[in-house]
Each structure stands twice: as structure tokens, then as C-alpha cells.
Design an enzyme around this catalytic site. Structure first.
Site, PDB file in Angstrom:
ATOM      1  N   HIS C  56       0.853  -1.210   0.000  1.00 29.83           N
ATOM      2  CA  HIS C  56       0.000   0.000   0.000  1.00 29.83           C
ATOM      3  C   HIS C  56       0.880   1.248   0.000  1.00 29.83           C
ATOM      4  O   HIS C  56       1.245   1.773   1.045  1.00 29.83           O
ATOM      5  CB  HIS C  56      -0.920  -0.030   1.224  1.00 29.83           C
ATOM      6  CG  HIS C  56      -2.022   0.982   1.178  1.00 29.83           C
ATOM      7  ND1 HIS C  56      -3.247   0.752   1.723  1.00 29.83           N
ATOM      8  CD2 HIS C  56      -2.076   2.234   0.658  1.00 29.83           C
ATOM      9  CE1 HIS C  56      -4.023   1.815   1.543  1.00 29.83           C
ATOM     10  NE2 HIS C  56      -3.325   2.732   0.900  1.00 29.83           N
ATOM     11  N   LEU C  59       2.607   6.521  -4.902  1.00 35.70           N
ATOM     12  CA  LEU C  59       3.788   7.087  -5.573  1.00 35.70           C
ATOM     13  C   LEU C  59       3.468   8.388  -6.302  1.00 35.70           C
ATOM     14  O   LEU C  59       4.373   9.079  -6.747  1.00 35.70           O
ATOM     15  CB  LEU C  59       4.379   6.070  -6.557  1.00 35.70           C
ATOM     16  CG  LEU C  59       5.015   4.827  -5.916  1.00 35.70           C
ATOM     17  CD1 LEU C  59       5.621   3.927  -6.993  1.00 35.70           C
ATOM     18  CD2 LEU C  59       6.090   5.215  -4.902  1.00 35.70           C
ATOM     19  N   ASP C 150      -8.497   2.814  -3.452  1.00 35.45           N
ATOM     20  CA  ASP C 150      -8.008   3.419  -2.209  1.00 35.45           C
ATOM     21  C   ASP C 150      -7.973   4.945  -2.275  1.00 35.45           C
ATOM     22  O   ASP C 150      -7.588   5.538  -3.265  1.00 35.45           O
ATOM     23  CB  ASP C 150      -6.621   2.916  -1.845  1.00 35.45           C
ATOM     24  CG  ASP C 150      -6.187   3.489  -0.517  1.00 35.45           C
ATOM     25  OD1 ASP C 150      -6.824   3.163   0.490  1.00 35.45           O
ATOM     26  OD2 ASP C 150      -5.242   4.310  -0.493  1.00 35.45           O
ATOM     27  N   HIS C 177     -10.751   0.150   0.714  1.00 40.08           N
ATOM     28  CA  HIS C 177     -10.576   1.276   1.646  1.00 40.08           C
ATOM     29  C   HIS C 177     -11.939   1.444   2.323  1.00 40.08           C
ATOM     30  O   HIS C 177     -12.863   2.004   1.749  1.00 40.08           O
ATOM     31  CB  HIS C 177     -10.164   2.513   0.849  1.00 40.08           C
ATOM     32  CG  HIS C 177     -10.183   3.790   1.617  1.00 40.08           C
ATOM     33  ND1 HIS C 177      -9.044   4.483   1.941  1.00 40.08           N
ATOM     34  CD2 HIS C 177     -11.217   4.523   2.110  1.00 40.08           C
ATOM     35  CE1 HIS C 177      -9.382   5.587   2.599  1.00 40.08           C
ATOM     36  NE2 HIS C 177     -10.692   5.633   2.723  1.00 40.08           N
ATOM     37  N   HIS C 230      -5.595  -0.852   5.580  1.00 39.74           N
ATOM     38  CA  HIS C 230      -5.412  -0.048   6.794  1.00 39.74           C
ATOM     39  C   HIS C 230      -6.552  -0.134   7.810  1.00 39.74           C
ATOM     40  O   HIS C 230      -7.226   0.863   8.094  1.00 39.74           O
ATOM     41  CB  HIS C 230      -5.148   1.414   6.463  1.00 39.74           C
ATOM     42  CG  HIS C 230      -6.002   2.019   5.378  1.00 39.74           C
ATOM     43  ND1 HIS C 230      -7.357   1.959   5.367  1.00 39.74           N
ATOM     44  CD2 HIS C 230      -5.648   2.700   4.261  1.00 39.74           C
ATOM     45  CE1 HIS C 230      -7.822   2.591   4.295  1.00 39.74           C
ATOM     46  NE2 HIS C 230      -6.793   3.037   3.607  1.00 39.74           N
ATOM     47  N   ASP C 303       0.829   2.629   3.649  1.00 37.45           N
ATOM     48  CA  ASP C 303      -0.033   3.745   3.216  1.00 37.45           C
ATOM     49  C   ASP C 303       0.782   5.032   3.115  1.00 37.45           C
ATOM     50  O   ASP C 303       0.308   6.118   3.453  1.00 37.45           O
ATOM     51  CB  ASP C 303      -1.244   3.924   4.142  1.00 37.45           C
ATOM     52  CG  ASP C 303      -2.329   4.797   3.495  1.00 37.45           C
ATOM     53  OD1 ASP C 303      -2.197   5.157   2.315  1.00 37.45           O
ATOM     54  OD2 ASP C 303      -3.314   5.109   4.197  1.00 37.45           O
ATOM     55  N   HIS C 307       2.705  14.389   0.770  1.00 39.79           N
ATOM     56  CA  HIS C 307       2.021  15.639   0.446  1.00 39.79           C
ATOM     57  C   HIS C 307       3.022  16.776   0.579  1.00 39.79           C
ATOM     58  O   HIS C 307       3.849  16.765   1.487  1.00 39.79           O
ATOM     59  CB  HIS C 307       0.856  15.892   1.405  1.00 39.79           C
ATOM     60  CG  HIS C 307      -0.290  14.955   1.207  1.00 39.79           C
ATOM     61  ND1 HIS C 307      -1.114  15.006   0.122  1.00 39.79           N
ATOM     62  CD2 HIS C 307      -0.744  13.927   1.972  1.00 39.79           C
ATOM     63  CE1 HIS C 307      -2.036  14.051   0.207  1.00 39.79           C
ATOM     64  NE2 HIS C 307      -1.828  13.373   1.316  1.00 39.79           N
ATOM     65  N   PHE C 321      -5.115  14.498   3.888  1.00 39.55           N
ATOM     66  CA  PHE C 321      -4.957  13.302   4.729  1.00 39.55           C
ATOM     67  C   PHE C 321      -3.685  12.558   4.306  1.00 39.55           C
ATOM     68  O   PHE C 321      -3.399  12.451   3.117  1.00 39.55           O
ATOM     69  CB  PHE C 321      -6.142  12.356   4.519  1.00 39.55           C
ATOM     70  CG  PHE C 321      -7.435  12.837   5.122  1.00 39.55           C
ATOM     71  CD1 PHE C 321      -7.701  12.609   6.464  1.00 39.55           C
ATOM     72  CD2 PHE C 321      -8.386  13.480   4.356  1.00 39.55           C
ATOM     73  CE1 PHE C 321      -8.908  13.022   7.032  1.00 39.55           C
ATOM     74  CE2 PHE C 321      -9.591  13.901   4.905  1.00 39.55           C
ATOM     75  CZ  PHE C 321      -9.849  13.668   6.245  1.00 39.55           C
ATOM     76  N   GLY C 322      -2.978  12.007   5.270  1.00 37.12           N
ATOM     77  CA  GLY C 322      -1.902  11.084   4.916  1.00 37.12           C
ATOM     78  C   GLY C 322      -0.554  11.460   5.483  1.00 37.12           C
ATOM     79  O   GLY C 322      -0.311  12.616   5.831  1.00 37.12           O
TER      80      GLY C 322
HETATM   81 ZN    ZN Z   1      -6.816   4.253   2.000  1.00 36.08          ZN
END
Ligand code: ZN
Lengths: 178, 317, 454
Positions: C56, C59, C150, C177, C230, C303, C307, C321-322
Site C-alpha cells: 500500500h 507514488l 483506495d 478502503h 489499513h 499507506d 504531500h 490526509f496522509g
Molecule cells: Zn486508504
């Protein structure tokens, strides 16, 4: 730290009585007089001076408090100062205002008090009474009525205690031990 | 005393009472012919409003001008924000312009916190309402209003100990409710929140409040003040309650409920009011309603907050 | 021209010490080696793990190259000890057809740091309404077997059912997801007292759990393979545990950050802690650890979600998010699972290499003679304060700065050549030319090779 008592209770009482006499003398009586104490001990002193005047002259002169916190020029240089109430019971227009404080030092508090007073009205005359004048003026200000002149160095502290707030009447000088 | 005012949770009881006492001093100066005080002379304060609120902005602006500050009003409309400038870039720009304090209203919860914590700008920050997080000056003015009404001339240095306050309405989305819950608790009041279950925030049981769904049952018990919150009609569309009529019947301060209320119960509303929805006009305009006192006191409380964060060198103790 | 490398004195995951002989990109021998080699890597005190595999990864190429590219993401992966990554399909254009997945794969081969094994979208444009070219991607040179929308949930139960059925044709798996969209409108962080206090809209556990519960039932009815991305709540662990006990073909992953971090970090309003699904309660962290330890959760997947700083240095509800996670994943697993005694290093190999390969339908033979020499050499005794220097990707949205973390990836070997040497990334040119040699030798299928159905 050493501490030296320079005025005992009786000295304080005598000084206040003398100031009351001087005020009445220079004002030719108690007419138009307004006493404004600068918090906190100035207010106590003003109350005592008013009582002394009453016992001499039989007249209760108007008595109030004038907070100067918002008018200080050192608000950014000191820890936050909490303001105290301002309470001016009569119109000060055309009055003779006697500002009362415990210690006269740099003169900055009195400068702030004059500004605060200006925002409240336009007295005919403003006078200044202090219990102790310790010198080291930073502004062209002088007191009209002084309880005691007390030459001191700027490293010393002058503490005024009054029974209403501190349990006892006295003035002492603190200095760092040599 | 305090470096910023972001949340009423950050205030100790002593600090909160000191702010109310200073507010009282400000109120005293507000009664004079010359209302202006020189305390913030030479200071430039920006009112950074990313969200429309004429009431709050004007209240701050009056407070700033009474303290002799120079005021810049920045609203998201017609500014570079509309052209997509980031929050951070806007703040850094203000820093370079040399402002001395920021009053911020923002639709994003936490925006004032970021301003205070990040190195984007290093000046005192006052939260004038952020998202659904907090509105601390509103809570302070509510507390001030309650204290002044309850204790009158002897209010100085007192808290709100023993006062029973009922907060009614959309607790879930209300920043006013959050700030009030923390501050009222800090000042010793007991708080009961009343709302439909859908408008109560998850985790409420961990907060210092009692919770009820039944307004009539709560009002049947003795209380000192009822604070009605504004309920936005959009909430209906998100299925929080069926319709305005049902909300009003269940949780509004209707004419019938108002008539059952003891005449010494204080009624508060942060405004703007939805008359006929969460509060009836009879209640809003009653002599026991403090809605207009709240507006007047807002200026004094904001003066006290501005004075406290913008003067003094001491860090928060 | 033959080349040989001896990795000497490494500790294998089972605790034994061994040499590993690598010849022409393949493991030639594991055991005592006395052959003379072109090069010797002294691995005394280092753990030799089969190259890590991440099921997961984001890229960001094509479309979001300001955040990450296949090259920079591959470098981040290598730095973290990975030799294979599965990039998610939420690129622009979306990886919902053969040409996008082939492009990603060839960029990966060109870069040469890791094997890039694309994941295809389940629905066209990730819109959730029409199936993507599932067979086209499966039959492409990228041989896609894992499909996922996802970033978005395949929330329409009919579409989810059809997708699960459809991929039975080529042994595919749908990686879901799990996020009920109506229950998460405007949601910002885990629902609960902290979210309420902070004035951030709550993201309830049931938004994840209802989808997982629904999907395992659909998977059971159609006999298809479901993978849960996740997983983040204690309730989700219970549902997957129940489903597995019933014999449903479900696998599940947990991210390193859900093994360590909790919702209270949001009190800073620092958007580096904003992630989807959100950080949960401590009870949930303990439950996912237990689930990973008992096999309910099959794998750890990063995951990795890069960003640019402007998307994180802003108001919480505006922020993306992330979090990036490739470079820190193994350290977090070591800290949370190995040091707590819940996983052995052999288990780590299972959850970070062999099982991800199995779910991703890749051949895997670990550190066995004949296998491609993709080996991660780790110093488990090292400790360091995590900083931006640990990162090798393009973005810096890591939640771990300032934390002391255990373990250090010392060397990463991919198909017999080093991509990380002494903790430093080997430069792109050296790696790319080593990769070209492998393609020429036929060890890796090349860029210009004809498409064929394997
Ligand atoms: Zn996800």
C-alpha cells in the site's frame, strides 16, 4: 538584606496631621478641596488625611481614588498590572484636587495620574501630597506636601506599611547586605 | 498574565476572575464622558476575520479603540484570501507589516491555536471564534454578565460558585457552549446541557456537565440561568432533527416554558437570535433577559482581554 | 560477465548466523560460504531479512509529481528496506487501464530501486459506478492482480459484489478502503471526546466497521478474495477475526502509524497527524497490535502518502490526509511489535515480506538459493532520533520527527545490487545502470519487451 525603620507609627501619624494642616493653610480652608488617593496605599493615606482635616476643620472633604494603571508608560516593561477601581465622587471641574500617594520616586506614577485626571475633567488646581519623597526624579515633578524627605540610593527599597493594609504603620529602607 | 486567549480551558480560576475584575474596571471607564484609555497607544491590532460576524468584529473594534490601539480590519472577502493565498502566507505577511496583536475569527477549528503556536508570527493572539471549537470572549462576557447580575456591586473577586446554569441547544456544533462549559466550571458554577441526543457531542460524559434530553424536567428544578444557543436551520437537512416545529416544541424557550420560569432566572442568548425557533420573543425581550447586557458587556470584556494579552511581560504562570 | 557478492556473518530471522552468496542477482547459497567473491559485505551483527514488500504505497506519478514520483518514492522505499512496492491507483490519470499501470511499472524498472507492482482501480476514474478495465490491467505487462479504489471506498454494494466476482476470473483481489462515505462527511479525526473538545468533526469507528462487515459477507457469498486496507479499530479486528473463523477469504493490513500513534496527537492541530483512517484510541492501537500478533491482521502496509508542505502547514480541516511512512515502517514495527515481544523477527518477515507477496500474487521464496537477491540488512540495536535526514522521498509529512526509534536499515540489496549502502541511498545513476544490466541479463522483464500473458 538589611532593613532599617525610619518612621515609626507615631512619626507617620504626626506627618499625616502636619500634611492636613499644610493643605488647609495653603488652600485657606477646606472649600473646593477633593482628595484623590492613588491605589492602594495612596487611597488609605488620603482617607487618613481627610480624617485629620475633619478633626481640625470639622468638614468632610470629598475623598476618592484615582487608578493610573492604564496611563502608565511602562505597561510593556513590567509584569501585567491589574487595574484598581477609580472612584471620583464629585465633579472635579474647578476643584482643588490633592493627589495622594505613599512614595514619590521617579515621578512617573504622578505623570500618569495627571493624564488620568485630565480625562476626568479640568480642576482649577492640582496638588500632590506624599508620605515619603525618596528623590531620584526622572520627570520635572515635585510634591507640595511631604511627610518625610528620605534620601536613598536607587539600589534600596522604601517600604511603606499602613495598619489598614499591612497591620502596622511604619516606613523602612531595605538594602542588600554588603 | 496570559500570552494568548485561545480556549477558556487554558484559564485558571484566578486568571478568569482577574479578567472579570479588569472587565469591571473597563466598565467603570465606559461610564465616563471620555471613554478612551491610553493603555494600547501605539499598538496596531489586526482583526482577522475569515468569517462574517459584524457583531463580534464591531465589539472588538470598539474595545480596541477605547484602549487607543490602531485597528486594521482584514476580512476574507475582497482580500487575497479570495485569490487563494494560504493562511500561513497571510499571517507571515502580517508579521512583516509589524502588527502587535491579532484577533482572529476563522471557520476552521484550531486556526487561532496554530497562529499562537507556530513561528509564523510572534504576537498575542485572541480567538474571536474558531469553527466549532471555542469562542472564549463570548464565554467571558456571559460569565461577567451573570456575575454582575448576581452579585451586583460586590461582584469583584468573586466567581460563580453555586450558580446553576442550563445550556440548551446545538451543543455539538457550538463553540459558545464549549467555551462556556469550561469557564463556568472553572468559576464554580454547575452546568446542565439540554439538547436532542443528535446535537450532543460524543464523549460528553467526560465533561464537567450533567446531560438531559428533557428541557421541561430540567426547568422544573431550581436554576439561576438559562442560556439558549442559536440553532442553524441547515441542521435539519443533515437529519439532526425532523423540523423546526418539533425542535421548538421540544427544546425551544417557548412562551409556555417562559411563563413557567421563575422571574429571577436569568435568560441569555449569544445572538443572533432565531426568534420563534429556539427562543420566543416574550423570553428574549423579558426584563429577566440579559441579551442586551451581554452586548454591552462584550466591549468591556474584550477590552480586559486585549489589555491583558497586550501588556505586561510576564509569561503565563 | 559474472558478478558475485558475499554477505558474511549475517543473522537470519530465525536467529542463526549465516553467509549469503549472491551471484548475478540471484541468491546462490545460504550457509557457510568460502568462495572467493568480487565483493564482501561484512554483515556481522546485522539481521538479513528478505526484501520488504509494501502492499500500500502512493507514488503520486502520474499527476501529482510535486508530492512524489516513481523515482523518489522508490528511493524512499529502498531507504526503508523495501524491494517491492504496490502503488495505489489514485493517480491522475487514474490507474484504471493498462497504459497507466504499464507506465508506472516501466518508470519503476527505469529507476531500478525497487520492483513497482501497480495496483489497478476497481472502478473507472475511482468514481464508484462502473468497473475499470480490470481484465485489461490483469492481462497487461504489469499483470495487475490487486485492485483498489483506495482513497475512496467502493461503497455501492452492487459494484463491490460485481468486482469481487469479476476478479475471480484471474485470481484477483479487491483491496477495500473501508469508509462509509455518508458517515464520514466532513470528518476530520476519530470520533470521541477529543474530537468534540477540539471542534473537529468526528470519524466514527462504525464508518469503517460497517463496510468491513458488509464486505466480508459479500466475499463469502461469492467466494472471492477480499483484502481490507489499513484496518484501524478494535471492532474491525473483531469482524475480521470472525470472518476468518468462518473461512471467508479475507486478509487485512495495518499501517505502522495505527500501531503506534493515537488520536490525542490532534490536540496540536498539527496536520501531520491527519490521516485516513484517522488515528484512533489507545484501545484500538492495542487491539490492532494483538490482531497482528495473532494473525487476524496479515500484514503491515505503509499507506505512504506524500504531500507537499503547503498541504500540511495549514488549517487542520483544509489539510490533506496522509503521512509518509516507507522510511520509518520497519522501525515502528520493531518498536511496537518486536520490542513488546508480540512478534519475532521471523514474524516480521511474514507480515512485511512473504504475506504481502502472497496477497499481491507475487512469487516469493525468501532467502533461498535461486531466489532473486533482494535482501534487507538491518542493525536492530541502533537507535536514533527520527529526523528529516531519515527521509528519502520528495515530501516530508512524517509524524515521527523528534521520536527516538529503534533499528536502522544499513544495506538494501535489490536483485543483487545495493540500493542503500551504509544507510545512504546509492545514487540514481549507479542504480539505474545496475538495473539495466539485470534487464539485459533477462532477470527483469524489460521496458521494450513485447507484452505477453504470463
Ligand atoms: Zn486508504
Amino acid at each position: 538584606m538589611t532593613s532599617n525603620i525610619v518612621m515609626q507609627s507615631a512619626d507617620v501619624t504626626r506627618a499625616i496631621t502636619r500634611i492636613a494642616h499644610e493643605i488647609l493653610e495653603s488652600n485657606r480652608g477646606s472649600s473646593n478641596l477633593v482628595l484623590l488617593g492613588i491605589p492602594t496605599r495612596g487611597v488609605t493615606l488620603a482617607r487618613r488625611i481627610a480624617a485629620a482635616i475633619a478633626s481640625i476643620d470639622g468638614v468632610h472633604v470629598p475623598l476618592g481614588s484615582l487608578d493610573v494603571t492604564m496611563y502608565r508608560d511602562d505597561l510593556q516593561k513590567q509584569p501585567l498590572r491589574e487595574p484598581a477601581p477609580t472612584n471620583v465622587p464629585v465633579d472635579i471641574e474647578h476643584a482643588t484636587v490633592v493627589l495622594v500617594d505613599d512614595v514619590l520616586y521617579s515621578g512617573r506614577t504622578v505623570r500618569a495620574a495627571l493624564d488620568a485626571l485630565t480625562d476626568l475633567g479640568r480642576p482649577d488646581v492640582v496638588r500632590l501630597a506624599v508620605l515619603v519623597d525618596r528623590g531620584h526624579r526622572e520627570l520635572p515633578i515635585r510634591a507640595d506636601y511631604v511627610g518625610k524627605n528620605l534620601p536613598s540610593s536607587s539600589g534600596e527599597r522604601v517600604n511603606v506599611s499602613l495598619s489598614e493594609t499591612d497591620g502596622v504603620d511604619s516606613v523602612d529602607i531595605e538594602r542588600e547586605a554588603p | 498574565m496570559i500570552p494568548h486567549l485561545i480556549s477558556t480551558r487554558d484559564l485558571s480560576r484566578e486568571q478568569a476572575i482577574a479578567l472579570l475584575d479588569i472587565s469591571a474596571d473597563m466598565a467603570e471607564s465606559g461610564a465616563r464622558e471620555n471613554k478612551k484609555l491610553p493603555a494600547l497607544r501605539g499598538k496596531t491590532i489586526v482583526n482577522l476575520f475569515y468569517e462574517d460576524s459584524t457583531r463580534t468584529r464591531i465589539s472588538f473594534e470598539v474595545a480596541e479603540k477605547r484602549l487607543s490601539a490602531d485597528v486594521i480590519n482584514f476580512s476574507a472577502k475582497g482580500s487575497s484570501v479570495a485569490k487563494g493565498e494560504s493562511f500561513k502566507d497571510t499571517i507571515v505577511t502580517l508579521r512583516e507589516m509589524g502588527v502587535d496583536g491579532v484577533v482572529i475569527r476563522h471557520p476552521s477549528s484550531g486556526a487561532p491555536h496554530l497562529l499562537a503556536e507556530r513561528d509564523w508570527i510572534d504576537v498575542p493572539v485572541i480567538n474571536a471564534g474558531d469553527g466549532t471549537h471555542e469562542h472564549p470572549t463570548q464565554a467571558l462576557l456571559d460569565a461577567y454578565t451573570l456575575r454582575a447580575k448576581r452579585w451586583g456591586d460586590s461582584a469583584r473577586s468573586k466567581g460563580l460558585d453555586g450558580l446553576r446554569v442550563v445550556i440548551v441547544g446545538d451543543i455539538l456544533h457550538s463553540r459558545v457552549a464549549r467555551s462556556n462549559i469550561w469557564l463556568l466550571h472553572t468559576l464554580g458554577a454547575t452546568v446542565t446541557v439540554v439538547a436532542p441526543p443528535t446535537l450532543l457531542p460524543p464523549g460528553l460524559s467526560e465533561w464537567p456537565v450533567s446531560v438531559s434530553y428533557d428541557l421541561d424536567a430540567v426547568l422544573a428544578q431550581p436554576c439561576d440561568a438559562v442560556m439558549m444557543l442559536r440553532v442553524q436551520s441547515e441542521r435539519m437537512r443533515a437529519a439532526y432533527f425532523p423540523n423546526a416545529h418539533e425542535y421548538s416544541a421540544g427544546w425551544g424557550l417557548t412562551l409556555e416554558r417562559f411563563h413557567r420560569l421563575s422571574p429571577d432566572v436569568m435568560i441569555l442568548h449569544p445572538g443572533p437570535m432565531n426568534r420563534g425557533f429556539e427562543i420566543s420573543s416574550a423570553a428574549a425581550d423579558a426584563t429577566q433577559s440579559l441579551v442586551l447586557d451581554q452586548v454591552a458587556n462584550g466591549v468591556f470584556v474584550r477590552m480586559a482581554v486585549l489589555y491583558s494579552v497586550l501588556t505586561g511581560t510576564e509569561v503565563m504562570s | 560477465m559474472s558478478s558475485s557478492v558475499l554477505i558474511s556473518g549475517a543473522t537470519i530471522a530465525d536467529g542463526t548466523s549465516s553467509d549469503i552468496l549472491v551471484v548475478d542477482g540471484l541468491i546462490a547459497k545460504v550457509g557457510k560460504v568460502s568462495d572467493k567473491t568480487d565483493r564482501v559485505i561484512d554483515a556481522t551483527g546485522l539481521l538479513a531479512l528478505p526484501g520488504l514488500i509494501d502492499l500500500h504505497t502512493h507514488l503520486r506519478e502520474p499527476g501529482f509529481e510535486q508530492s512524489e514520483t516513481v523515482l523518489t518514492g522508490s528511493q524512499a522505499a529502498a531507504k526503508g528496506g523495501f524491494t517491492t512496492v504496490f502503488p495505489m491507483a489514485n493517480t491522475s490519470p487514474v490507474a484504471d487501464n493498462a497504459s497507466v499501470v504499464e507506465l508506472e511499472q516501466s518508470r519503476g524498472i527505469e529507476a531500478g530501486y525497487v520492483q513497482v507492482q501497480p495496483i489497478g482501480a476497481v472502478t473507472a476514474g475511482l468514481l464508484g459506478t462502473h468497473l475499470a478495465d480490470l481484465r485489461g490491467m490483469a492481462d497487461s505487462r504489469a499483470r495487475v492482480r490487486v485492485f483498489s479504489d483506495d482513497g475512496k471506498c467502493v461503497h455501492d454494494p452492487l459494484v463491490m459484489r460485481r468486482a469481487l466476482e469479476y476478479v475471480l476470473a484471474f485470481d484477483g483481489v479487491i483491496a477495500q478502503h473501508a469508509q462509509e462515505p455518508r458517515l464520514t462527511e466532513q470528518a476530520q479525526m476519530n470520533e470521541g471526546e477529543i474530537a468534540s473538545r477540539l471542534g473537529l468533526a468526528g470519524w466514527p469507528a462504525i464508518a469503517e466497521e460497517t463496510i468491513i462487515a458488509r464486505d466480508v459477507l459479500i466475499a463469502e457469498s461469492v467466494g472471492a478474495a477480499l483484502h481490507v486496507c489499513h484496518l484501524s479499530t478494535a471492532g474491525s479486528v473483531d469482524i475480521v477475526r470472525w470472518a476468518k473463523a468462518r473461512g471467508i477469504r479475507v486478509t487485512a493490513e495495518v499501517t505502522p502509524h495505527h500501531l503506534l500513534l493515537t488520536e490525542d496527537l490532534a490536540v496540536s492541530y498539527d496536520a501531520r497527524y491527519k490521516v485516513n483512517p484517522p488515528l484512533r484510541r489507545q484501545e484500538d492501537v492495542l487491539a490492532v497490535r494483538a490482531g497482528l500478533a495473532d494473525g487476524t491482521i496479515d500484514i503491515v502496509a505503509t499507506d505512504h502518502a506524500p504531500h507537499p508542505s503547503e498541504d500540511k502547514e495549514c488549517e487542520w480541516d483544509v489539510a490533506a490526509f496522509g503521512m509518509v511512512g516507507l522510511e520509518s515502517a520497519l522501525s515502528i514495527v520493531q518498536q511496537t511489535m518486536v520490542e513488546s515481544g508480540q512478534l519475532s523477527w521471523a514474524d516480521v518477515v511474514r507480515v512485511m515480506s512473504s504475506m504481502p507477496a502472497r496477497i499481491g500474487r507475487l512469487p516469493w521464496s525468501g532467502l533461498a538459493a535461486g531466489a532473486p537477491a533482494s535482501i534487507t540488512l538491518v542493525d536492530p540495536t541502533a537507535r536514533s532520533v527520527f529526523s528529516v535526514d531519515h527521509l528519502a522521498g520528495k515530501s516530508q509529512n512524517s509524524p515521527y520527527f523528534g521520536r527516538e526509534l529503534p533499528g536502522r536499515v544499513v544495506h538494501t540489496m535489490f536483485n543483487g545490487y545495493l540500493t542503500v549502502e551504509n544507510g545512504q541511498l546509492v545514487d540514481a545513476e549507479t542504480v539505474a545502470s545496475a538495473a539495466r544490466l539485470r534487464v539485459a541479463a533477462g532477470l527483469v522483464r524489460g521496458l521494450n519487451e513485447e507484452r505477453h500473458d504470463g
